[in-house]
Design an enzyme around this catalytic site. Structure first.
Site, short mmCIF file in Angstrom:
data_model
loop_
_atom_site.label_atom_id
_atom_site.label_comp_id
_atom_site.label_asym_id
_atom_site.label_seq_id
_atom_site.Cartn_x
_atom_site.Cartn_y
_atom_site.Cartn_z
N GLU A 139 -3.35 0.09 8.19
CA GLU A 139 -2.16 0.43 8.98
C GLU A 139 -2.32 -0.13 10.38
OE1 GLU A 139 -1.00 4.56 9.23
OE2 GLU A 139 -1.47 4.91 7.12
N TYR A 168 -4.12 1.89 15.83
CA TYR A 168 -2.88 1.87 16.60
C TYR A 168 -3.14 1.73 18.09
CZ TYR A 168 -0.33 3.34 12.46
OH TYR A 168 0.23 3.39 11.21
N HIS A 208 -2.73 11.04 0.38
CA HIS A 208 -2.25 10.83 1.75
C HIS A 208 -1.80 12.19 2.30
CE1 HIS A 208 -0.74 7.55 4.61
NE2 HIS A 208 -0.33 8.66 5.19
N GLU A 252 -7.01 8.47 6.17
CA GLU A 252 -7.40 9.05 7.47
C GLU A 252 -8.06 10.42 7.31
OE1 GLU A 252 -4.32 9.02 10.46
OE2 GLU A 252 -4.16 6.84 10.45
N ARG A 305 0.86 -1.19 0.00
CA ARG A 305 0.00 0.00 0.00
C ARG A 305 0.89 1.23 0.00
NH1 ARG A 305 -2.00 3.17 4.62
NH2 ARG A 305 -3.75 4.45 3.94
N ASN A 328 -7.21 2.28 9.88
CA ASN A 328 -5.89 2.32 10.52
C ASN A 328 -6.12 2.20 12.02
OD1 ASN A 328 -5.10 2.90 7.95
ND2 ASN A 328 -4.37 4.97 8.36
#
Ligand code: NOJ
Length: 512
Positions: free
Chosen positions: A396, A329, A140, A186, A96, A327
């Site tokens: 991600e 985290y 991005h 995002e 990606r 994504n």
């Protein structure tokens, strides 16, 4: 206890300890790694590329947060063949990466840069010749600076037309080989960090909120920018579906960051606040993409500052994703925090009416983020229940460390091991997750820390003129997993038993 028994106990009895292998995943499930153009390409002023808002931000000092810029970065522009070889050696199914809009169309609109076109054709061809699927992000966050200067970029509706023209070039030129397109990375973080708190480009915010911004309006612009991202995405999806899909057979998605939000107490105030936080972070985009309108709570709390969709726009936005990129985290505790300001004076954070609290308050000795796999599982379940069962790619997921830390990145191995294991669990319980990408393939220019922070499977020695890549332990671990080699029990013991490594059990032990 004998060694064999120890292994059995560790593997089967400890919380979170389980063995899984590549074979447990369906053959079409893709494993990959991610990067983004400004963070890895470098060659910022080479071969006709013009600046993006990231070049401007970094050259002006990254908002005084950290040093460095993406002028050279990991130099993937010149080293893409070497990098594709690393991916192939690891056994990745997919890569990606993002296209730099101002490399392809330097002024944001108008003529295409032949060298930019050539570069992305080269990368895509190189990937395909190694059997690696390209998954392309179209934006991005690196908007061409000319569009920011001309009309304020994403806060102006003109962006919809220019974005559509840009993606038209991408679909036309690369769509015979690229089947997975993500319009925006995002969108929620871009709107919040770029237009509310102003810590990332284009660094717009109200002076009364964060003094560093020279322009902006935190009460209105995050909503306006998000609205235009949704319209631009929907316009791109319509273009793809009407002009290209029947020939190219690809898919269009949108990407958001999902924070895990956990109520800090069992009181109804905090439980409702956690739901409100999810509605503001994810529902902000997912509600329009699924139902054609913003969540009710946003309409109530934001009032007339929240843009509205016409009937036609609503129909265009609704159903405009073939897949969702998530994504993930880390997670926060959430506390209810009613806001007393006049509704017109509030910003996005005040509108949300929550306080978010770190899982590890005030402990700077632990740098790596805690592992909360069960919260990712919750996110997947709630997306399915609240919005529908569309295909999901974890675009991600990765562990940060200091860039000068050891190549033996045990904390990253543990992080990946647990999250990939949780993907196997998610599939078993009926989740429609289709792929998993590690952030990141290699050390790069990190958006919240420059070259001090690293997420890479490969270490890049930024002081070495050749920017030599070296595999970390995590790259070896990922490669072994992808090649179906059995988990080494000694590795299992090390990542399960080492108290210094972050753990998902940490969170449970510390829950209030
Ligand atoms: C979010 C962004 O998409 C990416 O650019 C960034 O480097 C990582 N997550 C880590 O912060």
């Amino acid at each position: 206890m004998s060694f064999a028994w120890t292994v059995l106990v560790v593997v089967f009895l400890l919380p979170g300890a389980y063995c899984f292998s590549r074979d447990e995943f369906p053959s079409h499930f893709v494993f990959g790694a991610s990067t983004s153009a400004y963070q890895v390409e470098g060659a910022a002023d080479k071969d006709g590329r013009k600046p993006s808002i990231w070049d401007t931000f970094s050259h002006a000092g990254n908002g005084n947060m950290y040093q460095g810029n993406g002028d050279i970065a990991s130099d993937q522009y010149h080293k893409y063949k070497e990098d594709v070889q690393l991916m192939a050696n690891m056994g990745l199914d997919a890569y990606r990466f993002s296209i730099s809009w101002s490399r392809l169309i330097p002024d944001g609109k108008g003529p295409v840069n032949p060298k930019g076109l050539q570069y992305y054709n080269n990368v895509i061809n190189e990937l395909i010749s190694h059997g690696i699927q390209p998954h392309v992000t179209l934006h991005h966050w690196d908007l061409p600076q000319t569009l920011e200067d001309e009309y304020g970029g994403w806060v102006n509706r003109s962006i919809v037309k220019d974005f559509t023209a840009y993606v038209d070039v991408c679909f036309k030129e690369f769509g015979d080989r690229v089947k997975y397109w993500t319009t925006v990375n995002e969108g929620n973080v871009y709107a919040m960090f770029g237009y509310d708190i102003g810590i990332l480009p284009p660094q717009r915010c109200s002076p009364s909120f964060i003094a560093n911004c020279s322009k902006g309006n935190s009460s209105t612009e995050p909503y306006l920018a998000a609205h235009h991202m949704l319209l631009a995405h929907a316009s791109a999806a319509r273009l793809y579906r009407t002009k290209y899909k029947s020939m190219q057979h690809g898919f269009i998605g949108f990407n958001i960051l999902a924070f895990g939000y956990v109520p800090i107490t069992n009181t109804s105030g905090d439980i409702i606040a956690a739901q409100r936080a999810r509605d503001f972070m994810m529902g902000w985009f997912l509600n329009p993409l699924t139902f054609g309108d913003y969540p009710d709570i946003m309409k109530r709390n934001v009032g007339s500052r929240l843009p509205s969709f016409t009937k036609k726009e609503s129909n265009l936005v609704k159903g405009s994703i073939d897949f969702l990129g998530i994504n993930f985290y880390y997670s926060f505790y959430v506390k209810n925090k009613p806001d007393k300001q006049h509704i017109e004076d509030r910003d996005y954070r005040a509108d949300m009416e929550v306080e978010t609290i770190d899982l590890i308050p005030n402990d700077t000795s632990i740098y790596e983020v805690p592992i909360t796999t069960w919260i990712l599982q919750d996110v997947l379940d709630s997306v399915k229940n609240d919005y529908g069962d569309f295909p999901i790619y974890i675009h991600e997921n990765g562990q940060k460390t200091f860039s000068n830390s050891s190549l033996d990145d045990w904390s990253r191995v543990k992080y990946l091991h647990e999250y990939i294991g949780s993907m196997a669990n998610a599939l078993r319980s009926g989740s429609n997750v289709k792929g998993y990408f590690v952030w990141s393939l290699l050390d790069s220019f990190e958006i919240l820390g420059g070259y001090e922070i690293s997420y890479g499977l490969y270490y890049v020695d930024m002081k070495d003129p050749n920017l030599k890549r070296q595999p970390k332990l995590s790259a070896e671990w990922y490669a072994n997993f992808l090649k179906g080699k059995p988990m080494d029990p000694k590795v299992m013991i090390k990542i399960e038993k080492n108290p210094l490594l972050p753990s998902h059990t940490f969170f449970l032990h510390n829950a209030k």
